[in-house]
Write a protein that holds these residues in place. Structure first.
Motif, PDB file in Angstrom:
ATOM      1  N   UNK A 153       0.850  -1.181   0.000  1.00 52.32           N
ATOM      2  CA  UNK A 153       0.000   0.000   0.000  1.00 52.32           C
ATOM      3  C   UNK A 153       0.892   1.239   0.000  1.00 52.32           C
ATOM      4  N   UNK A 154       0.340   2.295  -0.482  1.00 54.25           N
ATOM      5  CA  UNK A 154       1.056   3.570  -0.471  1.00 54.25           C
ATOM      6  C   UNK A 154       1.241   4.023   0.972  1.00 54.25           C
ATOM      7  N   UNK A 155       2.299   4.774   1.248  1.00 54.63           N
ATOM      8  CA  UNK A 155       2.530   5.238   2.621  1.00 54.63           C
ATOM      9  C   UNK A 155       1.326   5.963   3.227  1.00 54.63           C
ATOM     10  N   UNK A 156       0.605   6.722   2.411  1.00 57.73           N
ATOM     11  CA  UNK A 156      -0.572   7.435   2.933  1.00 57.73           C
ATOM     12  C   UNK A 156      -1.644   6.452   3.400  1.00 57.73           C
ATOM     13  N   UNK A 157      -1.821   5.361   2.656  1.00 56.59           N
ATOM     14  CA  UNK A 157      -2.800   4.331   3.019  1.00 56.59           C
ATOM     15  C   UNK A 157      -2.377   3.626   4.301  1.00 56.59           C
ATOM     16  N   UNK A 158      -1.102   3.305   4.386  1.00 59.79           N
ATOM     17  CA  UNK A 158      -0.586   2.637   5.585  1.00 59.79           C
ATOM     18  C   UNK A 158      -0.813   3.504   6.808  1.00 59.79           C
ATOM     19  N   UNK A 159      -0.486   4.785   6.691  1.00 58.11           N
ATOM     20  CA  UNK A 159      -0.661   5.700   7.812  1.00 58.11           C
ATOM     21  C   UNK A 159      -2.128   5.786   8.231  1.00 58.11           C
ATOM     22  N   UNK A 160      -3.029   5.830   7.264  1.00 59.97           N
ATOM     23  CA  UNK A 160      -4.459   5.900   7.577  1.00 59.97           C
ATOM     24  C   UNK A 160      -4.946   4.624   8.256  1.00 59.97           C
ATOM     25  N   UNK A 183       6.373 -11.162  -6.049  1.00 59.75           N
ATOM     26  CA  UNK A 183       5.016 -10.741  -6.347  1.00 59.75           C
ATOM     27  C   UNK A 183       4.683  -9.476  -5.561  1.00 59.75           C
ATOM     28  N   UNK A 184       3.879  -8.609  -6.160  1.00 55.29           N
ATOM     29  CA  UNK A 184       3.434  -7.395  -5.486  1.00 55.29           C
ATOM     30  C   UNK A 184       1.931  -7.233  -5.699  1.00 55.29           C
ATOM     31  N   UNK A 185       1.243  -6.774  -4.676  1.00 57.93           N
ATOM     32  CA  UNK A 185      -0.202  -6.580  -4.752  1.00 57.93           C
ATOM     33  C   UNK A 185      -0.544  -5.280  -4.046  1.00 57.93           C
ATOM     34  N   UNK A 186      -1.041  -4.323  -4.786  1.00 55.06           N
ATOM     35  CA  UNK A 186      -1.454  -3.046  -4.201  1.00 55.06           C
ATOM     36  C   UNK A 186      -2.809  -3.251  -3.520  1.00 55.06           C
ATOM     37  N   UNK A 187      -2.887  -2.918  -2.238  1.00 54.31           N
ATOM     38  CA  UNK A 187      -4.109  -3.160  -1.459  1.00 54.31           C
ATOM     39  C   UNK A 187      -4.828  -1.872  -1.094  1.00 54.31           C
TER      40      UNK A 187
END
Length: 188
Positions: free
Chosen positions: A1-8, A38-42
């Motif tokens: 996940x993007x850092x902004x998503x992780x922080x949220x 493997x990578x998966x954007x969540x």
């Protein structure tokens, strides 16, 4: 996940000791994450959607290259019930000690007992607060009572606290026992 998503998503006041340092950990681990096959954007996925996407991506098997050799992480529905059928593959064809907590035992204990009827079930208290040497000492005591020896395999069944504590106990009891991690939470 993007850092902004992780922080949220993080609850830095929720008792997770490293939550306040997540940015430093993220940056330090970035090269390791980038090296994964493997990578998966969540970012926009629910937990259920992420699990389904991950299962599709991996087709049930995630190979891991480690300094000690290659091993597979299996992600399959019903795997716990089929553990007995794969006992030899996982090194569970001898004495087995299953370490779990009371909640997970209530949810999955019957399936595991049917799959591995020879396994001894060892319980530890639930939660991060019980990742202690006192808990591990109690696990040692239960292992002795169950007759665990150098040929015993340990199955860690549960979330992060169980997997961490069981892994430490397996690594240090009689200079190390085989370990199978059976996580029951997405994070673990």
């Amino acid at each position: 996940a993007a850092p902004e998503t992780i922080e949220a998503r993080l609850n830095t006041s929720g008792g997770r000791p490293l939550a306040g340092q997540w940015r430093e950990l993220y940056e330090a681990r970035k090269p390791v994450y980038a090296a994964l096959p493997h990578h998966l954007a969540t970012d926009d996925l629910t937990i259920g959607q992420a699990v389904q996407a991950l299962r599709s991506l991996l087709q049930g098997i995630l190979p891991v290259e480690a300094p000690e050799g290659r091993y597979d992480i299996l992600i399959q529905k019903g795997l716990l019930s089929d553990l007995g059928g794969r006992a030899a593959h996982f090194g569970l064809d001898g004495r087995v000690a299953v370490i779990t907590n009371p909640t997970v035992a209530r949810l999955y204990g019957d399936a595991l007992a049917q799959s591995l009827p020879q396994a001894a079930q060892l319980l530890m208290p639930e939660g991060e607060a019980h990742k202690t040497l006192a808990t591990v000492a109690n696990l040692y005591s239960q292992m002795v009572t169950a007759g665990a020896d150098r040929g015993t395999a340990v199955v860690a069944l549960g979330g992060g606290a169980v997997l961490n504590s069981a892994g430490f106990a397996a690594a240090t009891y009689m200079r190390g026992l085989r370990l199978v991690q059976a996580p029951t939470t997405l994070l673990s």
